[in-house]
Design an enzyme around this catalytic site. Structure first.
Site, PDB file in Angstrom:
ATOM      1  N   ARG A  40       1.015  -1.198  -0.245  1.00  0.00           N
ATOM      2  CA  ARG A  40       0.107  -0.046  -0.006  1.00  0.00           C
ATOM      3  C   ARG A  40       0.834   1.308  -0.092  1.00  0.00           C
ATOM      4  O   ARG A  40       2.108   1.120   0.331  1.00  0.00           O
ATOM      5  CB  ARG A  40      -0.987   0.101   1.216  1.00  0.00           C
ATOM      6  N   LEU A  41       0.166   2.423  -0.246  1.00  0.00           N
ATOM      7  CA  LEU A  41       0.621   3.602  -0.107  1.00  0.00           C
ATOM      8  C   LEU A  41      -0.364   4.659   0.562  1.00  0.00           C
ATOM      9  O   LEU A  41      -1.327   4.600   0.055  1.00  0.00           O
ATOM     10  CB  LEU A  41       1.347   4.067  -1.685  1.00  0.00           C
ATOM     11  N   ASP A  42       0.346   5.315   1.592  1.00  0.00           N
ATOM     12  CA  ASP A  42      -0.705   6.051   2.125  1.00  0.00           C
ATOM     13  C   ASP A  42      -1.584   7.196   1.234  1.00  0.00           C
ATOM     14  O   ASP A  42      -0.967   7.486   0.437  1.00  0.00           O
ATOM     15  CB  ASP A  42      -0.137   6.932   3.226  1.00  0.00           C
ATOM     16  N   TRP A  43      -2.681   7.573   1.812  1.00  0.00           N
ATOM     17  CA  TRP A  43      -3.550   8.365   1.110  1.00  0.00           C
ATOM     18  C   TRP A  43      -2.683   9.777   0.717  1.00  0.00           C
ATOM     19  O   TRP A  43      -3.001  10.478  -0.367  1.00  0.00           O
ATOM     20  CB  TRP A  43      -4.699   8.417   1.872  1.00  0.00           C
ATOM     21  N   SER A  45       0.245  10.129   0.314  1.00  0.00           N
ATOM     22  CA  SER A  45       1.701  10.081  -0.215  1.00  0.00           C
ATOM     23  C   SER A  45       1.593   9.814  -1.678  1.00  0.00           C
ATOM     24  O   SER A  45       0.502   9.620  -2.183  1.00  0.00           O
ATOM     25  CB  SER A  45       2.594   8.801   0.376  1.00  0.00           C
TER      26      SER A  45
END
Length: 215
Positions: A40-43, A45
């Protein structure tokens, strides 16, 4: 052959295909059936997110036991000195334990796309850019690491995972822009007797096809 999608996730887009709150998701950009995020990749980022239709490849990318390196371009508040950079290289003590050693360097501002909305800058406080490579995937790890050395993160762009990357960060050539994706095929060989006990390398694949915009 496994299908692998390299996607440049824009700022404030969720790393999932649905959201009950109406926020922007991967479904707004990717219309490829049967692929799912590998990690995942943070909202809040930006940058490289990998998606695949192969469970074994997904595990090799996302599971922390494989220690796949991830490289970030990080804009931070302040200019870290040699001692602060060494803290990152040695490992930073966070509330969930000591981080693994990171590779880090001060870099010139990279030739990135403008962020919308732009980063709020304080005229009285300088900022700087780091190239930071970690081999873990703790929750909001990079932000917590830079905060721990006294340099809060202002902007976070994941540029590379293993051998897969968005392009040349210092030029406009062959760069995968926000909202765009590129699809490649990856070969996951079965281990031979001679290589029994060794992990297969998921990074072998043919050269990427042309970039194309998601819908």
């Amino acid at each position: 052959m496994a299908r692998l999608v390299l996607f440049n996730k824009p700022f404030r887009v969720l790393s999932q295909f649905t959201d009950s709150s109406g926020r922007s998701t991967l479904a707004d950009y990717i219309a490829i059936p049967g692929v799912y995020p590998a990690g995942r990749l943070d909202w809040d980022s930006e940058g490289l997110l990998l998606l695949t239709d192969d469970g074994a490849l997904q595990a090799r990318i996302s599971q922390p036991t494989f220690h796949l390196p991830k490289t970030y371009l990080v804009q931070v508040e302040g200019i870290p000195d040699a001692a602060q950079l060494q803290q990152l290289r040695d490992g930073v003590q966070l509330n969930d334990g000591l981080t693994r050693p990171a590779e880090v360097a001060l870099i010139p501002p990279p030739a990135l796309w403008p962020r919308d909305p732009p980063v709020r800058e304080r005229k009285s406080v300088p900022d700087s850019w780091l190239r930071l490579t970690i081999t873990e995937g703790r929750n909001r790890q990079v932000r917590r690491m830079t905060a721990a050395i006294g340099c809060p993160t202002l902007r976070l762009v994941r540029w590379q995972i293993g051998d897969w990357h968005l392009g040349d960060a210092y030029s406009g050539d062959e760069k995968l822009l926000p909202g765009m994706h590129r699809e490649i095929s990856v070969h996951l060989p079965r281990p031979s007797r001679a290589s029994a006990g060794r992990r297969p390398d998921p990074r072998r694949g043919r050269p990427p096809s042309r970039s194309r915009r998601g819908r």
